[in-house]
Design a protein around this motif. Structure first.
Motif, PDB file in Angstrom:
ATOM      1  N   GLU A   1       0.835  -1.190   0.000  1.00 49.50           N
ATOM      2  CA  GLU A   1       0.000   0.000   0.000  1.00 49.50           C
ATOM      3  C   GLU A   1       0.875   1.247   0.000  1.00 49.50           C
ATOM      4  OE1 GLU A   1      -3.874  -0.794   2.206  1.00 49.50           O
ATOM      5  OE2 GLU A   1      -2.352  -1.686   3.455  1.00 49.50           O
TER       6      GLU A   1
ATOM      7  N   ALA B   1      -9.127  -8.037   0.710  1.00 51.41           N
ATOM      8  CA  ALA B   1      -9.735  -6.736   0.428  1.00 51.41           C
ATOM      9  C   ALA B   1      -9.759  -6.407  -1.061  1.00 51.41           C
ATOM     10  CB  ALA B   1      -8.989  -5.638   1.178  1.00 51.41           C
TER      11      ALA B   1
ATOM     12  N   ARG C   1     -14.168 -10.379   4.563  1.00 53.91           N
ATOM     13  CA  ARG C   1     -12.923  -9.634   4.589  1.00 53.91           C
ATOM     14  C   ARG C   1     -12.277  -9.793   5.959  1.00 53.91           C
ATOM     15  NH1 ARG C   1     -11.035  -4.518   5.725  1.00 53.91           N
ATOM     16  NH2 ARG C   1     -12.978  -3.845   6.655  1.00 53.91           N
TER      17      ARG C   1
ATOM     18  N   GLY D   1      -7.228  -0.127  12.516  1.00 51.83           N
ATOM     19  CA  GLY D   1      -6.531   1.131  12.290  1.00 51.83           C
ATOM     20  C   GLY D   1      -5.924   1.262  10.906  1.00 51.83           C
ATOM     21  N   GLU D   2      -4.942   2.138  10.815  1.00 52.70           N
ATOM     22  CA  GLU D   2      -4.325   2.426   9.533  1.00 52.70           C
ATOM     23  C   GLU D   2      -2.823   2.224   9.631  1.00 52.70           C
ATOM     24  OE1 GLU D   2      -5.735   5.968   7.822  1.00 52.70           O
ATOM     25  OE2 GLU D   2      -7.768   5.602   8.504  1.00 52.70           O
TER      26      GLU D   2
ATOM     27  N   ARG E   1      -1.464  -3.938  14.019  1.00 56.63           N
ATOM     28  CA  ARG E   1      -2.720  -4.146  13.293  1.00 56.63           C
ATOM     29  C   ARG E   1      -3.017  -5.616  13.079  1.00 56.63           C
ATOM     30  NH1 ARG E   1      -2.425  -1.229   7.835  1.00 56.63           N
ATOM     31  NH2 ARG E   1      -4.688  -1.109   7.963  1.00 56.63           N
TER      32      ARG E   1
ATOM     33  N   SER F   1      -4.590  11.028   8.020  1.00 56.43           N
ATOM     34  CA  SER F   1      -4.232  10.192   6.872  1.00 56.43           C
ATOM     35  C   SER F   1      -5.333  10.274   5.815  1.00 56.43           C
ATOM     36  CB  SER F   1      -4.078   8.749   7.332  1.00 56.43           C
ATOM     37  OG  SER F   1      -5.340   8.252   7.708  1.00 56.43           O
TER      38      SER F   1
ATOM     39  N   GLY G   1      -7.326   8.009   4.551  1.00 57.29           N
ATOM     40  CA  GLY G   1      -8.560   7.330   4.932  1.00 57.29           C
ATOM     41  C   GLY G   1      -9.350   8.151   5.941  1.00 57.29           C
ATOM     42  N   MET G   2      -8.634   8.752   6.906  1.00 59.69           N
ATOM     43  CA  MET G   2      -9.276   9.612   7.906  1.00 59.69           C
ATOM     44  C   MET G   2      -9.936  10.813   7.243  1.00 59.69           C
ATOM     45  SD  MET G   2      -9.261   8.849  11.029  1.00 59.69           S
ATOM     46  CE  MET G   2      -8.504   7.724  12.148  1.00 59.69           C
TER      47      MET G   2
ATOM     48  N   ARG H   1     -13.064   9.868   5.690  1.00 54.34           N
ATOM     49  CA  ARG H   1     -14.101   9.701   6.706  1.00 54.34           C
ATOM     50  C   ARG H   1     -14.690  11.045   7.106  1.00 54.34           C
ATOM     51  NH1 ARG H   1     -13.719   4.435   9.358  1.00 54.34           N
ATOM     52  NH2 ARG H   1     -12.096   3.346   8.249  1.00 54.34           N
TER      53      ARG H   1
ATOM     54  N   ILE I   1      -8.006   0.206   3.061  1.00 53.34           N
ATOM     55  CA  ILE I   1      -8.767   1.383   3.505  1.00 53.34           C
ATOM     56  C   ILE I   1     -10.025   1.514   2.645  1.00 53.34           C
ATOM     57  CG2 ILE I   1      -8.629   3.858   3.982  1.00 53.34           C
ATOM     58  CD1 ILE I   1      -6.597   2.150   5.527  1.00 53.34           C
ATOM     59  N   GLU I   2      -9.895   1.244   1.347  1.00 54.31           N
ATOM     60  CA  GLU I   2     -11.044   1.292   0.450  1.00 54.31           C
ATOM     61  C   GLU I   2     -12.151   0.370   0.949  1.00 54.31           C
ATOM     62  OE1 GLU I   2     -10.841  -0.832  -3.507  1.00 54.31           O
ATOM     63  OE2 GLU I   2     -11.482   1.128  -4.198  1.00 54.31           O
TER      64      GLU I   2
ATOM     65  N   GLN J   1     -12.653  -0.641   3.973  1.00 54.28           N
ATOM     66  CA  GLN J   1     -13.244  -0.065   5.183  1.00 54.28           C
ATOM     67  C   GLN J   1     -14.270   1.014   4.847  1.00 54.28           C
ATOM     68  OE1 GLN J   1     -10.146   1.551   7.659  1.00 54.28           O
ATOM     69  NE2 GLN J   1      -9.226  -0.429   8.099  1.00 54.28           N
TER      70      GLN J   1
END
Lengths: 327, 341
Positions: A48, A262, A276, A281-282, A298, B158, B160-161, B164, B191-192, B194
């Motif tokens: 990513e 995903a 999934r 988190g990220e 994570r 970030s 993704g945040m 949101r 993230i997509e 999510q």
């Protein structure tokens, strides 16, 4: 001789690229990454954003000076001290002839003030002096190879669509007749129907010219399609590497599994039927990482051992390697 | 039958430029029912974003102008509304999620204040209420530690945040419709996933209808009840998600499905690229916009626009191959996976 037995064309060992952010902060974009690329194969580098895959590609072609580690291309050390400035320049010429790069963004990687002819022909300075006529002939031939024509020679980049620009970028990379090309997200800026055109062309060129690719991308389906082997990166480190079909059939690292689960599949029943693996988190910051598994925060199956030290990349047989204490 | 929230009838929308008139949208019709997820899929320049932005009149006018047709939101034509009414609608009636949260969030404002700003100048909502509703929505879209996050600036979050926060802004006024224009294109796959699950979850909880504009067939497959496929400013095929994927009727849709690499695509198999490039909308072709790239094109396809044929169960296609005089062709359809049925 099978692909597996040949000497690697490119060998990356212990490669690190750190960026100093301030007196106390170091961003470890790439941290101790090692892998080989053998002649004639395509290695996919996925992960990513922020995982260091592009930085790795750039270190290989000398667009970034690495902090530590070695890159060997065709038996030659890319970064060893060269002795004199002229020797270094000479080596750079040799390396540029051997390896080239295709960039992600076809809008910013072509000089808007140069014509297509000048862009594609610029690399000929490396090959040696060519007469005007021979030069033009070779440019036309290159343009034909990538599906453009002689009528495009005197045009400027802004007159082309994204897919056509990417073709120009590929023609430029091919102009010095390299053995190895780093493709840094070559299709992610293109439309779906155009992506397939470029992918098919890259595969055809590989078959015709025996090219070797390092294919950096985040689209996992495309990477599976084009690659012989795949390397998965996370936060500057390699978490798993294996043959493409082996990796997609039985991923061992929990991050790889979550990533594959995903993938947005273009099939409603598959997309809706699949569970999934949720990730908490990220992606954390790569600034001053601790000496532990980078994925531990994570990871759905993390245990105390994961936080005690960084897992080494272990061979699980058949060249399937994984960096996980629990695999 | 319930009334459609958004009812678009034969909408044409153009832009006047120095080079001439760009006919971005040419006779598009679609409808969105309460609570459903409608996907509009197409490549860049097919007119999907321009169509969607008409719902809130977000296209710059001039140079943009409506050439014909109507767009009714809850029975009222949005092109008949004044600027004040449109301002009231934005956020309260229709929420908009843009592709790139980086450019649509104000970099000089704290994110909490940006969510609250939706209520600015609206009667009946006090400052304190605006604040509490903003916090509630930020928590609902999955932002942890709202008290700290709301005081941060966009650059501290970030990607993704930020997306949101955009979704919180679109939802905080409790709109009946959300238009999401490529909401996950700039995000990573995990993230997509999510964000898509969040949108689906919010639709279930709040009953909001969603128009999802994307070029990604994977996103469409995962999310949408009904799908409209656009090409060259027109809708070429529409129907339920299963109709589009498993009973594909238009050669363009089939080409699009064939050109994406999927996990089960064999490496030796060549991807079926659609050769050529999309039409020039300064002077769009008189016939089917896809005729120049279509493997099955006949003479009539280049000369006059294809009529819309109705197939089973609300599935519609604009293609001359459906005409009774056309020779029947077999499009490469995708088989529905048996195991998942």
């Amino acid at each position: 001789m099978s692909v597996a037995e040949r000497e690697p064309l490119l060998s990356v060992s212990g490669l690190s690229k750190h960026f100093r952010m301030s007196r106390t902060e170091v961003l470890k974009a790439v941290d101790d990454v090692s892998f080989d690329v053998r002649e004639g194969e395509t290695v996919g580098l996925v992960g990513e954003s922020g995982c260091g895959k592009s930085t790795t590609g750039r270190c290989i072609v000398r667009l970034h000076e690495p902090t530590a580690g070695a890159v060997r291309f065709a038996g030659e050390d890319v970064y060893a001290p060269a002795g004199s400035r002229s020797a270094d320049r000479e080596r750079k010429r040799r390396l540029c002839k051997g390896m080239q790069m295709v960039f992600q963004n076809p809008y910013s990687s072509l000089n808007p003030r140069m014509t297509v002819k000048d862009i594609v022909g610029e690399g000929f300075a490396l090959v040696g002096r060519l007469g005007q006529k021979e030069r033009d002939e070779r440019i036309v031939e290159l343009l034909r190879t990538v599906g453009l024509g002689a009528e495009h020679m005197s045009r400027f980049p802004h007159e082309f669509s994204g897919g056509q620009r990417q073709r120009i970028g590929i023609a430029r990379a091919l102009s010095v007749d390299p053995r190895f090309i780093v493709c840094d997200e070559p299709i992610s800026a293109l439309d779906v129907s155009i992506q397939a055109q470029v992918i098919n062309m890259l595969k055809r060129l590989q078959a015709e010219r025996g090219l070797t690719y390092l294919f950096v991308a985040h689209d996992l389906s495309v990477v599976k399609y084009i690659s012989d082997r795949v390397i998965v990166m996370y936060l500057g480190t390699v978490v798993e590497q294996a043959g493409a079909s082996e990796l997609y059939r039985s991923p061992l690292h929990p991050y790889t599994r979550a990533l594959f689960s995903a993938i947005p599949e273009a099939d409603p029943r598959v997309a809706r039927g699949r569970a999934r693996i949720p990730l908490k988190g990220e992606i954390p910051s790569p600034v001053n990482p601790r000496d532990e598994c980078r994925f531990a925060d994570r990871c759905p199956i993390a245990e105390p051992v994961c936080r005690s030290r960084r897992p080494p990349l272990r061979d699980m047989g058949d060249g399937h390697r994984v960096a996980c204490h629990l695999a | 039958m319930p009334e459609a929230i958004l009812d678009v009838q034969d909408l044409s929308y153009s832009f006047r430029t120095y080079g001439g008139e760009v006919q971005a949208v040419r006779g598009v019709s679609f409808e969105v029912m309460p609570g459903e997820v409608v996907g509009i899929v197409g490549e860049s320049g097919c007119g999907k974003s321009v169509t969607a932005q008409c719902a809130l009149r977000l296209n710059p006018e001039p140079p943009g102008f409506r050439r014909g047709g109507r767009m009714l939101y809850k029975g009222e034509d949005v092109f008949a509304k004044g600027e004040r009414e449109l301002r009231r609608m934005r956020g309260a009636e229709i929420g908009f999620v843009f592709q790139d949260p980086m450019t649509y969030l104000n970099p000089t404002m704290r994110v909490g204040a940006q969510v609250e700003e939706v209520f600015a100048g609206r009667p009946g909502v006090s400052r304190r209420e605006a604040r509490s509703r903003a916090d509630e929505m930020l928590a609902l879209v999955g932002i942890s530690d709202v008290a700290r996050r709301r005081e941060q600036y966009p650059h501290e979050l970030s990607g993704g945040m930020k997306q949101r926060v955009m979704i919180a802004m679109a939802l905080v006024g409790r709109p009946s419709l959300i238009i999401a224009d490529e909401p996950t294109t700039s995000l990573d796959v995990t993230i997509e996933a999510q964000i898509l699950e969040l949108l689906d979850d919010l639709r279930r909880k709040l009953g909001t209808a969603i128009v999802l504009i994307t070029h990604d067939l994977g996103v469409i497959a995962k999310m949408c009840d009904r799908v409209y496929v656009m090409y060259g400013g027109k809708v070429v095929e529409s129907g339920g998600a299963e109709d589009i994927f498993y009973r594909t009727a238009h050669p363009y849709t089939a080409g699009l499905l064939g050109s994406v690499a999927r996990l089960e695509t064999d490496c030796d198999e060549e991807l079926k690229a659609i050769e050529g490039t999309p039409p020039d909308l300064f002077s769009p072709p008189p016939g089917c916009p896809f005729a120049a790239r279509c493997d099955y094109a006949m003479r009539v396809c280049r000369e006059s626009p294809a009529p819309e044929y109705r197939l089973e169960g609300g599935h519609r296609v604009s293609c001359w191959l459906r005409h009774e005089y056309a020779e029947p062709v077999e499009l490469p359809a995708r088989c529905a996976p048996e195991a998942a049925v």
